[in-house]
Design an enzyme around this catalytic site. Structure first.
Site, PDB file in Angstrom:
ATOM      1  N   LEU A   8     -52.419 126.832   6.332  1.00 31.29           N
ATOM      2  CA  LEU A   8     -51.579 128.016   6.522  1.00 31.29           C
ATOM      3  C   LEU A   8     -51.158 128.593   5.176  1.00 31.29           C
ATOM      4  O   LEU A   8     -50.548 127.910   4.365  1.00 31.29           O
ATOM      5  CB  LEU A   8     -50.337 127.667   7.337  1.00 31.29           C
ATOM      6  CG  LEU A   8     -50.599 126.990   8.683  1.00 31.29           C
ATOM      7  CD1 LEU A   8     -49.293 126.904   9.475  1.00 31.29           C
ATOM      8  CD2 LEU A   8     -51.669 127.726   9.476  1.00 31.29           C
ATOM      9  N   ARG A  15     -38.575 133.636  -1.084  1.00 28.09           N
ATOM     10  CA  ARG A  15     -37.714 133.021  -2.099  1.00 28.09           C
ATOM     11  C   ARG A  15     -38.396 132.834  -3.454  1.00 28.09           C
ATOM     12  O   ARG A  15     -37.747 132.473  -4.431  1.00 28.09           O
ATOM     13  CB  ARG A  15     -37.144 131.693  -1.559  1.00 28.09           C
ATOM     14  CG  ARG A  15     -35.975 131.928  -0.608  1.00 28.09           C
ATOM     15  CD  ARG A  15     -35.310 130.629  -0.227  1.00 28.09           C
ATOM     16  NE  ARG A  15     -36.083 129.924   0.792  1.00 28.09           N
ATOM     17  CZ  ARG A  15     -36.157 128.594   0.872  1.00 28.09           C
ATOM     18  NH1 ARG A  15     -35.520 127.848  -0.007  1.00 28.09           N
ATOM     19  NH2 ARG A  15     -36.861 128.022   1.824  1.00 28.09           N
ATOM     20  N   LYS A  22     -47.428 133.599  -2.429  1.00 25.53           N
ATOM     21  CA  LYS A  22     -46.898 132.293  -2.820  1.00 25.53           C
ATOM     22  C   LYS A  22     -47.972 131.272  -3.151  1.00 25.53           C
ATOM     23  O   LYS A  22     -47.900 130.587  -4.182  1.00 25.53           O
ATOM     24  CB  LYS A  22     -45.980 131.740  -1.721  1.00 25.53           C
ATOM     25  CG  LYS A  22     -45.505 130.325  -2.030  1.00 25.53           C
ATOM     26  CD  LYS A  22     -44.265 129.942  -1.285  1.00 25.53           C
ATOM     27  CE  LYS A  22     -44.546 129.434   0.089  1.00 25.53           C
ATOM     28  NZ  LYS A  22     -43.317 128.931   0.737  1.00 25.53           N
ATOM     29  N   ASN A 169     -39.766 117.013   8.196  1.00 32.30           N
ATOM     30  CA  ASN A 169     -41.105 117.473   8.556  1.00 32.30           C
ATOM     31  C   ASN A 169     -41.845 117.977   7.326  1.00 32.30           C
ATOM     32  O   ASN A 169     -41.357 118.845   6.607  1.00 32.30           O
ATOM     33  CB  ASN A 169     -40.962 118.607   9.582  1.00 32.30           C
ATOM     34  CG  ASN A 169     -42.316 119.172   9.987  1.00 32.30           C
ATOM     35  OD1 ASN A 169     -43.326 118.475   9.959  1.00 32.30           O
ATOM     36  ND2 ASN A 169     -42.313 120.448  10.360  1.00 32.30           N
ATOM     37  N   LYS A 333     -62.901 130.806 -30.730  1.00 28.65           N
ATOM     38  CA  LYS A 333     -63.172 131.384 -29.403  1.00 28.65           C
ATOM     39  C   LYS A 333     -64.664 131.583 -29.237  1.00 28.65           C
ATOM     40  O   LYS A 333     -65.313 132.123 -30.130  1.00 28.65           O
ATOM     41  CB  LYS A 333     -62.463 132.730 -29.266  1.00 28.65           C
ATOM     42  CG  LYS A 333     -62.660 133.350 -27.903  1.00 28.65           C
ATOM     43  CD  LYS A 333     -62.689 134.865 -27.920  1.00 28.65           C
ATOM     44  CE  LYS A 333     -64.008 135.396 -28.434  1.00 28.65           C
ATOM     45  NZ  LYS A 333     -64.184 136.841 -28.228  1.00 28.65           N
ATOM     46  N   TYR A 369     -64.973 142.108 -33.869  1.00 28.10           N
ATOM     47  CA  TYR A 369     -64.649 143.249 -33.008  1.00 28.10           C
ATOM     48  C   TYR A 369     -64.563 144.502 -33.852  1.00 28.10           C
ATOM     49  O   TYR A 369     -63.810 144.550 -34.838  1.00 28.10           O
ATOM     50  CB  TYR A 369     -63.302 142.954 -32.324  1.00 28.10           C
ATOM     51  CG  TYR A 369     -62.879 143.951 -31.289  1.00 28.10           C
ATOM     52  CD1 TYR A 369     -63.754 144.385 -30.301  1.00 28.10           C
ATOM     53  CD2 TYR A 369     -61.570 144.449 -31.282  1.00 28.10           C
ATOM     54  CE1 TYR A 369     -63.342 145.283 -29.328  1.00 28.10           C
ATOM     55  CE2 TYR A 369     -61.153 145.340 -30.312  1.00 28.10           C
ATOM     56  CZ  TYR A 369     -62.045 145.766 -29.332  1.00 28.10           C
ATOM     57  OH  TYR A 369     -61.632 146.655 -28.382  1.00 28.10           O
ATOM     58  N   SER A 387     -63.208 130.399 -49.496  1.00 30.83           N
ATOM     59  CA  SER A 387     -61.931 130.792 -48.902  1.00 30.83           C
ATOM     60  C   SER A 387     -61.824 132.305 -48.810  1.00 30.83           C
ATOM     61  O   SER A 387     -62.349 133.031 -49.647  1.00 30.83           O
ATOM     62  CB  SER A 387     -60.780 130.278 -49.762  1.00 30.83           C
ATOM     63  OG  SER A 387     -60.786 128.878 -49.732  1.00 30.83           O
TER      64      SER A 387
HETATM   65  C1  UD1 Z   1     -41.855 124.596   7.410  1.00 32.69           C
HETATM   66  C2  UD1 Z   1     -41.521 123.857   8.690  1.00 32.69           C
HETATM   67  C3  UD1 Z   1     -40.440 122.809   8.380  1.00 32.69           C
HETATM   68  C4  UD1 Z   1     -40.934 121.876   7.301  1.00 32.69           C
HETATM   69  C5  UD1 Z   1     -41.370 122.658   6.055  1.00 32.69           C
HETATM   70  C6  UD1 Z   1     -42.071 121.741   5.084  1.00 32.69           C
HETATM   71  C7  UD1 Z   1     -41.834 125.487  10.467  1.00 32.69           C
HETATM   72  C8  UD1 Z   1     -41.189 126.409  11.440  1.00 32.69           C
HETATM   73  N1  UD1 Z   1     -41.028 124.813   9.665  1.00 32.69           N
HETATM   74  O1  UD1 Z   1     -40.698 125.319   7.027  1.00 32.69           O
HETATM   75  O2  UD1 Z   1     -40.183 122.050   9.566  1.00 32.69           O
HETATM   76  O3  UD1 Z   1     -39.924 120.963   6.951  1.00 32.69           O
HETATM   77  O4  UD1 Z   1     -42.315 123.684   6.410  1.00 32.69           O
HETATM   78  O5  UD1 Z   1     -42.412 122.420   3.903  1.00 32.69           O
HETATM   79  O6  UD1 Z   1     -43.045 125.357  10.493  1.00 32.69           O
HETATM   80  N2  UD1 Z   1     -47.012 130.561   7.238  1.00 32.69           N
HETATM   81  C9  UD1 Z   1     -47.999 131.356   7.760  1.00 32.69           C
HETATM   82  N3  UD1 Z   1     -47.673 132.283   8.686  1.00 32.69           N
HETATM   83  C10 UD1 Z   1     -46.422 132.449   9.146  1.00 32.69           C
HETATM   84  C11 UD1 Z   1     -45.408 131.631   8.621  1.00 32.69           C
HETATM   85  C12 UD1 Z   1     -45.731 130.687   7.649  1.00 32.69           C
HETATM   86  O7  UD1 Z   1     -49.169 131.249   7.371  1.00 32.69           O
HETATM   87  O8  UD1 Z   1     -46.246 133.303  10.018  1.00 32.69           O
HETATM   88  C13 UD1 Z   1     -47.378 129.560   6.235  1.00 32.69           C
HETATM   89  C14 UD1 Z   1     -46.716 129.783   4.887  1.00 32.69           C
HETATM   90  O9  UD1 Z   1     -47.542 130.569   4.050  1.00 32.69           O
HETATM   91  C15 UD1 Z   1     -46.572 128.371   4.341  1.00 32.69           C
HETATM   92  C16 UD1 Z   1     -46.446 127.529   5.597  1.00 32.69           C
HETATM   93  O10 UD1 Z   1     -46.937 128.301   6.663  1.00 32.69           O
HETATM   94  O11 UD1 Z   1     -47.714 127.945   3.646  1.00 32.69           O
HETATM   95  C17 UD1 Z   1     -45.016 127.105   5.852  1.00 32.69           C
HETATM   96  O12 UD1 Z   1     -44.222 128.259   6.067  1.00 32.69           O
HETATM   97  P1  UD1 Z   1     -42.758 128.388   5.465  1.00 32.69           P
HETATM   98  O13 UD1 Z   1     -42.237 129.705   5.834  1.00 32.69           O
HETATM   99  O14 UD1 Z   1     -42.765 128.012   4.045  1.00 32.69           O
HETATM  100  O15 UD1 Z   1     -42.027 127.268   6.316  1.00 32.69           O
HETATM  101  P2  UD1 Z   1     -40.702 126.501   5.953  1.00 32.69           P
HETATM  102  O16 UD1 Z   1     -39.547 127.350   6.232  1.00 32.69           O
HETATM  103  O17 UD1 Z   1     -40.823 125.911   4.598  1.00 32.69           O
HETATM  104 CA    CA Z   2     -42.335 125.990   3.039  1.00 28.60          CA
END
Ligand code: UD1
Ligand code: CA
Length: 450
Positions: A8, A15, A22, A169, A333, A369, A387
């Site tokens: 994902l 943030r 990210k 988690n 380089k 260059y 030198s």
């Molecule tokens: C998530 C978990 C949390 C866990 C934490 C660990 C959920 C709801 N919560 O929270 O339990 O402790 O990760 O790091 O899953 N992403 C998508 N599509 C979306 C939303 C997120 O691809 O619609 C991806 C983000 O890019 C990221 C990952 O999923 O790589 C996690 O999403 P993020 O929003 O960072 O979740 P957390 O709030 O950190």
């Molecule tokens: Ca996260």
């Protein structure tokens, strides 16, 4: 068991406060998504699906460079982690086996952790990776009942009692593909964020009577990066690990904490790295070399017996043969320095080759260059460059040639020839004394007048 990876990587990472997606932020000079892909590759996945959204094209490009067989599933709107996994359904059409879900922002998994998850999967329908958090902060909390994981509650939705749970988690889970998609279909978004939470599959699975458990690993592996502070902490963890690995391999780091490594840095044993050295991407240093203090290396290869620095800069395309010496305030380089050649002081050697055993004098510059195009300088073997020589490229110095100090070389120099290009010196007897007297008198008049 065949596995498919779903990574994902669609989130915006609010943030991070960044225009860059990210998962493209680097840890040890390597985008987080690439770390996640490498971690997952130990499972030998039959398919790898990257779910992209924010900055999809840029993320896809980086992912495909790492693995051109990866599939990209675009999540148009980021409605949550469960919704994100659902986007991988098409890419996984016809796949039967386990799906392992990784987060693109959780880049530090160790191979044996994934293997333990797969092993636990053999006994359970769904396996989640958890960790004991020193500071559970905003992580989702694992609500256990003995060995059974009953549900995961997000920080935002947790009660005070649930927030006191320290088993968190990681985001990682493993489940049979068909089961996983059927669980995801049942996930709703009635929660504090209005998102489809992937962790909700746990409670749904339990309601269906499926067996769910958690495997725990140490926190360093599950570091989730959500802010620049997290990014810096993740980099620190990476550096500590990489330095420890090098020490283990027989590399001397005089001040380990001051050496910055990239994820792909390779250093051979019995090499000595002095304090404050930075390794950018693509560096290989062979055994038995010395990299002296305050040097900066990227995209280069340093052969056995070479000595680099202090204060040297090796830029991409630098190839140092055995027993070469690159000294202080020297920048190289896109240049090959052949065996035993020396560039010891205050020089710039770019787009060039320097033959074996040649000596490049202090302050030599390859003027590569012309303001529009780059040109090459070719220096033969056993050449002595005096030198402060300016080598105006394109130009060649034949084997055994020499340049006089301060020469501006604009034409090729044939082998064994001496190139001199500077005005002849003229000494004027007594002139220095006269000049001093004149200047002193002038100063005295000025001091008196003031
Ligand atoms: C998530 C978990 C949390 C866990 C934490 C660990 C959920 C709801 N919560 O929270 O339990 O402790 O990760 O790091 O899953 N992403 C998508 N599509 C979306 C939303 C997120 O691809 O619609 C991806 C983000 O890019 C990221 C990952 O999923 O790589 C996690 O999403 P993020 O929003 O960072 O979740 P957390 O709030 O950190
Ligand atoms: Ca996260």
């Amino acid at each position: 068991m065949t596995t498919a990876l779903v990574i994902l990587a669609a989130g915006k990472g609010t943030r991070m406060n960044s225009d860059i997606p990210k998962v493209l932020h680097p840890i040890a000079q390597t985008p987080m998504i690439v770390h996640a892909m490498r971690a997952g590759s130990v499972l030998n996945p039959e398919r790898t699906v990257i779910v992209t959204g924010h900055g999809s094209e840029a993320v896809a490009k980086v992912a495909l460079t790492e693995d051109d067989a990866a599939q990209i599933a675009v999540q148009q709107e980021q409605l949550g982690t469960a919704h994100a996994v659902a986007q991988a359904r098409t890419a996984l059409e016809g796949f039967s086996g386990d799906v392992v879900v990784l987060y693109g922002d959780t880049p530090f998994l160790q191979p044996n952790t994934l293997e333990r998850m797969i092993a636990a999967r053999a006994q359970n329908d769904l396996v989640v990776l958890g960790f004991e958090a020193a500071d559970p902060a905003r992580y989702g909390r694992l609500v256990m009942n003995g060995e059974t994981l009953e549900r995961i509650v997000e920080f935002k939705d947790a009660t005070e009692a649930e927030r006191a749970i320290t088993l968190c988690n990681s985001g990682l889970l493993a489940c049979d593909a068909e089961t996983l998609f059927s669980l995801i279909d049942a996930v709703g978004n009635d929660n504090a964020s209005g998102e489809y939470y992937l962790p909700d599959v746990v409670e749904i699975a339990r309601d269906r009577g499926l067996s769910v458990t958690a495997v725990a690993c140490d926190e360093a592996q599950t570091l989730g990066v959500n802010s620049r502070t997290d990014l810096a902490a993740a980099d620190r963890v990476f550096q500590q690990r990489a330095r420890a690995d090098l020490l283990e391999l027989g590399v001397t780091l005089m001040a380990p904490d001051t050496v910055y490594l990239s994820a792909d840095t390779v250093i051979g044993r019995d090499t000595v790295i002095e304090p404050n050295v930075v390794f950018g991407p693509g560096v290989t240093v062979e055994s038995g070399t010395t990299i002296r203090a305050f040097s900066h290396l990227e995209g280069c290869h340093v052969s056995r017996g070479a000595v680099v620095g202090p204060y040297a800069r090796l830029r991409p395309g630098t190839e140092l043969a055995e027993n070469t010496k690159i000294g202080n305030f020297v920048e190289i380089k896109n240049a090959e320095i052949a065996e035993g050649a020396k560039v010891n002081h205050l020089s710039y050697i770019g787009d060039a080759s320097v033959g074996a055993a040649s000596n490049i004098g202090a302050g030599t510059i390859t003027c590569n260059y012309d303001g529009v195009m780059k040109h090459r300088t070719t220096i033969g073997e056993n050449v002595f460059v005096g030198s402060n020589t300016m080598l105006v490229a394109p130009v060649r110095l034949g084997d055994g040639a020499m340049t006089a100090t301060g020469t501006v070389v604009t034409r090729d120099v044939e082998p064994d020839a001496l190139a001199v290009a500077r005005s002849r010196q003229d000494n004027k007897p007594g002139y220095a004394r006269k000049l001093f007297d004149m200047l002193k008198a002038k100063k005295a008049r000025r001091d008196k007048g003031a």
